[in-house]
Enzyme design. Structure first.
Site, PDB file in Angstrom:
ATOM      1  N   LYS A  70       1.238  -1.166  -0.179  1.00 23.73           N
ATOM      2  CA  LYS A  70      -0.356   0.116  -0.386  1.00 23.73           C
ATOM      3  C   LYS A  70       0.724   1.432  -0.267  1.00 23.73           C
ATOM      4  O   LYS A  70       0.349   2.071   1.091  1.00 23.73           O
ATOM      5  CB  LYS A  70      -0.696   0.134   1.192  1.00 23.73           C
ATOM      6  CG  LYS A  70      -2.204   0.609   1.119  1.00 23.73           C
ATOM      7  CD  LYS A  70      -3.523   1.121   0.463  1.00 23.73           C
ATOM      8  CE  LYS A  70      -4.562   1.317   0.600  1.00 23.73           C
ATOM      9  NZ  LYS A  70      -5.122   1.889  -1.310  1.00 23.73           N
ATOM     10  N   ASP A 129      -2.510 -12.136   5.322  1.00 24.27           N
ATOM     11  CA  ASP A 129      -3.852 -13.696   5.535  1.00 24.27           C
ATOM     12  C   ASP A 129      -5.103 -13.231   5.376  1.00 24.27           C
ATOM     13  O   ASP A 129      -5.335 -14.019   4.918  1.00 24.27           O
ATOM     14  CB  ASP A 129      -3.362 -12.953   7.471  1.00 24.27           C
ATOM     15  CG  ASP A 129      -4.351 -13.260   7.953  1.00 24.27           C
ATOM     16  OD1 ASP A 129      -5.208 -14.332   8.281  1.00 24.27           O
ATOM     17  OD2 ASP A 129      -4.615 -12.869   9.367  1.00 24.27           O
ATOM     18  N   ASP A 158      -6.583 -15.693   2.566  1.00 23.02           N
ATOM     19  CA  ASP A 158      -8.410 -16.162   2.990  1.00 23.02           C
ATOM     20  C   ASP A 158      -9.376 -15.942   1.510  1.00 23.02           C
ATOM     21  O   ASP A 158      -9.986 -17.166   1.555  1.00 23.02           O
ATOM     22  CB  ASP A 158      -9.051 -15.729   4.056  1.00 23.02           C
ATOM     23  CG  ASP A 158      -9.002 -16.257   5.449  1.00 23.02           C
ATOM     24  OD1 ASP A 158      -8.242 -16.966   5.887  1.00 23.02           O
ATOM     25  OD2 ASP A 158     -10.126 -16.427   6.066  1.00 23.02           O
TER      26      ASP A 158
HETATM   27  C1  LIG Z   1      -4.305 -15.307  14.512  1.00 16.43           C
HETATM   28  C2  LIG Z   1      -4.259 -15.521  13.309  1.00 16.43           C
HETATM   29  C3  LIG Z   1      -3.588 -14.170  13.265  1.00 16.43           C
HETATM   30  C4  LIG Z   1      -3.978 -16.276  12.424  1.00 16.43           C
HETATM   31  C5  LIG Z   1      -4.723 -16.124  10.931  1.00 16.43           C
HETATM   32  O1  LIG Z   1      -5.369 -15.832  11.301  1.00 16.43           O
HETATM   33  C6  LIG Z   1      -3.247 -16.791   9.851  1.00 16.43           C
HETATM   34  O2  LIG Z   1      -2.393 -16.848  10.611  1.00 16.43           O
HETATM   35  O3  LIG Z   1      -4.206 -17.205   8.890  1.00 16.43           O
HETATM   36 MG   LIG Z   2      -5.891 -16.220   8.903  1.00 16.54          MG
END
Ligand SMILES: CC(C)CC(=O)C(=O)O
Ligand SMILES: [Mg+2]
Ligand SMILES: NC(=O)C1=CN([C@@H]2O[C@H](COP(=O)(O)OP(=O)(O)OC[C@H]3O[C@@H](n4cnc5c(N)ncnc54)[C@H](O)[C@@H]3O)[C@@H](O)[C@H]2O)C=CC1
Length: 359
Positions: free
Chosen positions: A191, A247, A251
């Protein structure tokens, strides 16, 4: 040499999914993997027994292990713990930090059998094979100062987003080397239009680029990267980014592969010691029901065999077994589709084990 492997089931669906992965690990031992496997407590389940999400005994065992397999930590039961350092998630973050596991590899690979399970059109995702390289021991998840405190009559919350040049260079090298072994394209996500820390990030990536002349380096702002991941994900080969952006983006990338229950990960330090875990959390909404998808955890065992235990043939055997089970039409609820058989966590484990033995 006998490898030490530590299994940390954790909380929520963690024990259900690691139970299936442990059966595959045992099958690998039967096929020549020279390893001693132990279990220990981490997260909320460790807090309940020891008042600490990362007991000293667990940390010692983790330090001594070449490979650690972790299920997941956390859940509503522990969300009210006032001392934030005692929350289950701190057990996981503590392991990453103490072991120096800075290099997080999150491969978003679409099994062709699951093209229909993705929420995106099959033509958008078919053939998808992205490697997200996420920095894991720095950035805003660890930066100091941090806290919640009173200022001018109200509470303020604050965190620090900080990276040193050496931290950026270290993860940059992992990503460039990964790109060299793959499609030779690296997209660094930042960013840099707003945050000084990522202006430095971009500068360091540019500085490294001439050392890897066979890799084409590009840059993308994180908001655009999130959009491009759902618009045209196949444009990416290797992506490198910081802790929080990685992170979130991983996802999102997980859904391209059909389900977050499909995405494994490796977290490596300089010496090749690694922690292996699915990218998802403890899924409290389905914990205890026997319906969670164990494949991300089983595929994390394959990553352990490849990256920490130098057993690529066993890793490929596990991956092929997962492919066979999907070919045979077995699906857990998260990847269910019409005409396929929906199975439980345990039945999926049974099927992968049988396929592993039959190949
Ligand atoms: C506790 C989080 C930082 C863990 C997480 O979401 C990850 O590492 O994907
Ligand atoms: Mg995560
Ligand atoms: N590495 C870790 O241990 C992580 C822990 N967490 C923790 O997990 C808890 C729950 O967090 P959420 O934000 O709900 O994320 P989550 O990843 O646990 O769940 C999100 C959604 O995905 C589903 N899901 C996740 N894994 C699945 C699987 N294997 N099979 C089928 N469905 C699956 C869940 O049922 C839920 O609907 C929180 O306490 C959080 O802090 C969250 C992310 C990573």
């Amino acid at each position: 040499m006998t490898h030490k492997i530590l299994v940390l089931p954790g909380d929520g669906i963690g024990p259900e999914i690691t139970a299936q992965a442990s059966r595959i690990l045992a099958a690998c031992q039967a096929r020549g993997l020279d390893a001693e496997v132990e279990e220990a407590l981490v997260g909320g389940s460790a807090y309940d027994v020891h008042g600490d999400p990362l007991p000293a005994e667990t940390l010692e065992k983790a330090k001594a292990a070449r490979g650690i397999l972790l299920g997941a930590v956390g859940g509503p039961k522990w969300d009210k713990i006032e001392d934030l350092t005692k929350r289950p998630e701190k057990g996981l973050l503590g392991l990453r930090k103490h072991l120096g596991l800075f290099g997080n590899l999150r491969p978003a690979l679409l099994y062709p059998q699951l093209a229909e399970a993705s929420s995106l059109k099959p033509e958008v995702v078919s053939g998808l094979d992205i490697m997200i390289v996420r920095e894991l021991t720095g950035g805003i998840y660890f930066g100091q100062p941090r806290g919640i405190e009173a200022r001018d009559g109200q509470r303020v919350g604050f965190n620090t987003y900080i990276y040193s040049e050496s931290e950026i260079e270290r993860i940059g090298r992992v990503a460039f080397e990964m790109a060299q072994k793959r499609g030779k394209r690296l997209c660094s996500v930042d960013k840099a239009n707003v945050l000084e820390v990522t202006i430095l990030w971009r500068e360091v990536m540019e500085r490294l680029a001439p050392e890897y002349p066979d890799v084409e380096l590009s840059h993308m702002y994180v908001d655009n990267a999130a959009m491009q991941l759902v618009r045209a994900p196949k444009q990416f080969d290797v992506m490198v980014t910081g802790n929080m952006f990685g992170d979130i983006l991983s996802d999102a990338a997980a859904m391209l592969t059909g389900s977050i229950g499909m995405l494994p990960s490796a977290s490596l330090n300089e010496s090749g010691q690694g922690m292996y875990e699915p990218c998802h959390g403890s899924a409290p909404d389905i914990a205890g029901q026997g319906v969670a998808n164990p494949l991300a955890t089983i595929l994390s065992v394959a990553m352990m065999l490849r990256y920490s235990l130098a057993e690529p043939a066993l890793a490929e055997r596990i991956e092929a077994a997962v492919g066979k089970v999907l070919d045979d039409g077995l699906r857990t609820a998260d990847i269910a589709s019409s005409g396929k058989r929906t199975v439980s966590t345990r039945e999926m484990g049974d099927a992968v084990l049988a396929a592993f033995e039959s190949l």
